[in-house]
Design an enzyme around this catalytic site. Structure first.
Site, short mmCIF file in Angstrom:
data_model
loop_
_atom_site.label_atom_id
_atom_site.label_comp_id
_atom_site.label_asym_id
_atom_site.label_seq_id
_atom_site.Cartn_x
_atom_site.Cartn_y
_atom_site.Cartn_z
N ASP B 335 7.03 5.49 6.06
CA ASP B 335 5.72 5.82 6.61
C ASP B 335 5.54 5.16 7.96
OD1 ASP B 335 4.67 4.95 3.34
OD2 ASP B 335 5.12 6.97 4.06
N SER B 360 2.73 3.40 12.78
CA SER B 360 2.46 3.20 11.36
C SER B 360 1.63 4.37 10.91
CB SER B 360 1.70 1.89 11.13
OG SER B 360 1.14 1.89 9.85
N ARG B 361 2.16 5.18 10.03
CA ARG B 361 1.46 6.41 9.67
C ARG B 361 0.25 6.14 8.78
NH1 ARG B 361 6.47 10.73 9.06
NH2 ARG B 361 7.90 9.47 10.28
N VAL B 362 0.15 4.93 8.25
CA VAL B 362 -1.05 4.59 7.48
C VAL B 362 -2.13 4.15 8.44
CG1 VAL B 362 -1.99 2.89 5.88
CG2 VAL B 362 0.15 4.04 5.36
N GLY B 363 -1.73 3.42 9.48
CA GLY B 363 -2.63 3.09 10.57
C GLY B 363 -3.84 2.27 10.19
#
Lengths: 74, 505
Positions: B335, B360-363
């Site tokens: 992710d 960071s794809r969760v961010g």
């Protein structure tokens, strides 16, 4: 047609071999091809390998089992 | 003595000596740690095979007329014609909370010279990842203690974030720094060492012990001199340890150092098992090798215990090539990635994180509000700075606005520099970044920003510890807190003129 290998610590007499073969053939039910091996490492007893299933009745195996049981429980 | 005899005799009485049928195979050939056997007719895939004398193997190739077994240890006693036996067990690891503070190998054996691990539960190495309905989205931050990461590439508990870069760029350092920062975060750490030098492992263990991190860390190691099979199994063993704690509802951090060597070990085994090879000689299922491992890192919902496993896999690139086979595979699984560049490292930017390429794809869903408030525009500011960087050489010919942007950007960049073993708590990071993005550093001498930061943090701890605690408890910056922060930085700057730019007379 099953391949049966009988391994013993000492050489078997032909009388013993014949009686073994008849007993095992009855148990197994189908035709069987017997071969014999001698392995002094077994100390005593007999191992019967039917195709790839091994029935290990050798003294060596019994001693190993006792050793494992004692090591893991003491 | 009498008691011992009766224990022995009771054990002896309980032993069953009847000859149960054991499924057996005969070794046809054995070389390079792989044996091909005939027999073993009913063996299962991935089953443990007893090779005799305490050695174990793994049945990995089931073919019509032979079985390929990988030896998990040297098994030098084996010869062609020797029998090997099924155990009926799929490979699993005995785990208990005893494993914390210990170093074990892929089979669960202790390799740190201390007593064997007492087993509470046998965790299987191969397991299907939790289903969709058992999961919850990631919302709790995993604080790494590294400003650049926590501010702009935030990691959440349950996320998989790849650390990727060339050799000697600080990948393991980031991972270790994160472990060190978990001392008060109630997170269990598992460090999986695959194919590393034993000296490196010894250094890492020493650092973790010295800083008291071993209390909540377990190490699973398959170093360079261990068999390829053990290196192949090590990440799964580490995952099994992590899942033991996950089932108790705990948060776990697992680090795989590194998966490039893991893929190489798997390639070695596959080629020896005569499996067809594909790109870069890796077997066809090298993607599945990593995807099934990383999918087990998750955040479970309340019904399933609410625990989480955060995975930080490490991949080593050659010559910064992120488009090679294994790096692209793992990038598509995780992710997000933290991209480390050797150019940045060599020019003094440490940690050498390329903020532009890292993601960071969760961010920000995994960021505390206070951090969001200060770091919101930081990524943008730095991106604009990088664009203008080329013009920095002409600083005397630029307009005021551009110059100001360059100066601000340079200082914000300086603030991101950090020692690998000095993780910062969230409130400390917020205080420092607040000062940087609100212009309090603009008057500070560019060369002295790092010193300024250290002195500022000391000042805050000495005079304004309650303010820091307030930020931590609130989780966000209230208006009153902001006023106090403004005042503290101004006061500090006034007192410490040694850091300020000397006025040109």
């Amino acid at each position: 047609m099953k391949n049966i290998t009988i391994t013993t610590a000492i050489e078997l007499t032909s009388a013993k071999k014949t009686s073994l073969e008849s007993k095992i053939s009855k148990k197994v039910g189908s035709k069987a091809k017997f071969s014999y091996k001698v392995n002094p490492n077994l100390i005593g007893g007999i191992t019967i390998a039917i195709d790839s299933k091994l029935y290990d009745g050798s003294v060596k195996y019994k001693l190993e089992t006792i050793k494992q049981a004692l090591y893991s429980n003491l | 003595m009498a008691k011992k005899t009766s224990t022995v005799s009771s054990i002896l009485d309980s032993i069953d000596l009847t000859a149960e049928p054991r499924s057996m195979g005969i070794v046809k050939n054995f070389s390079d740690g792989i044996m091909f056997t005939e027999g073993l007719d009913d063996v299962q895939l991935g089953e443990l095979i007893d090779l005799g004398s305490g050695h174990m193997g793994l049945a990995l190739n089931l073919e019509t007329d032979q079985v390929g077994v990988v030896a998990l240890s040297s098994a030098k006693h084996l010869q062609a014609g020797d029998p090997i036996y099924r155990t009926g067990k799929i490979l699993s690891l005995p785990v208990s909370s005893d494993v914390l503070g210990r170093t074990i190998n892929s089979l669960g054996e202790a390799i740190d010279g201390k007593a064997a691990i007492q087993a509470d539960k046998d965790m299987p190495l191969e397991k299907i990842a939790p289903g969709v309905m058992a999961r919850q989205s990631v919302s709790v931050p995993l604080q790494t203690g590294v400003k650049a990461i926590d501010a702009m590439i935030p990691i959440g508990r349950g996320q998989r974030e790849l650390i990727i870069g060339d050799r000697a760029t600080g990948k393991t350092a980031i991972a270790l720094g994160t472990i060190l920062n978990q001392s008060d975060q109630d997170v269990i750490c598992v460090y999986v060492c695959i194919g590393q030098k034993r000296s490196s492992l010894a250094q890492i263990t020493q650092v973790l012990e010295d800083r008291g991190a071993m209390e909540y860390t377990a190490i699973v190691a398959a170093t360079a001199s261990d068999t390829a099979a053990q290196q192949f199994l090590a990440p799964y063993a580490g995952q099994a340890v992590a899942e033991y704690f996950l089932e108790q509802g705990k948060d776990v951090l697992i680090i795989f150092d590194d998966l490039s060597k893991h893929a190489q070990a798997y390639r070695e085994i596959s080629l020896l098992l005569r499996r067809p090879s594909g790109r870069e000689a890796y077997p066809g299922d090298v993607f599945y090798l990593h995807s099934r491992l990383l999918e087990r890192a998750c955040r479970l919902n309340k019904d399933h215990g609410g625990g989480s496993i955060t995975a930080l896999p490490i991949i080593e690139t050659q010559a910064n090539d992120v488009s090679a086979y294994i790096p692209t595979n793992v990038i598509s699984i995780t992710d997000g990635q933290i991209y480390l560049e050797s150019d940045l490292f060599n020019s003094g930017m440490r940690p050498a994180i390329n903020v532009g390429l890292s993601v960071s794809r969760v961010g920000s869903s995994a960021q505390l509000k206070c951090m969001k408030q200060v770091a919101g525009t930081m990524k943008l500011d730095l991106a604009q700075y990088r664009e203008l960087e080329a013009f920095a050489q002409f600083s005397s010919d630029l307009d005021e606005r551009t110059k100001a942007q360059l100066d601000r950007g340079f200082r914000v960049n300086e603030v991101l520099k950090q020692g690998w073993d000095t993780p910062l708590k969230v409130e400390e990071q917020v205080a420092v970044i607040f000062a940087a993005v609100n212009g309090y550093l603009d008057k500070v001498d560019a060369e002295k920003v790092t010193e300024w930061e250290a002195a500022y943090l000391d000042y805050m701890h000495a005079s304004n510890q309650d303010l820091l605690d307030q930020i931590k408890t609130d989780g966000k910056i209230e208006d009153k807190t902001k006023e106090r922060l403004d005042k503290s930085v101004e006061t500090f700057n006034q007192i410490n003129s040694q850091f300020m730019i000397e006025e040109q007379a």
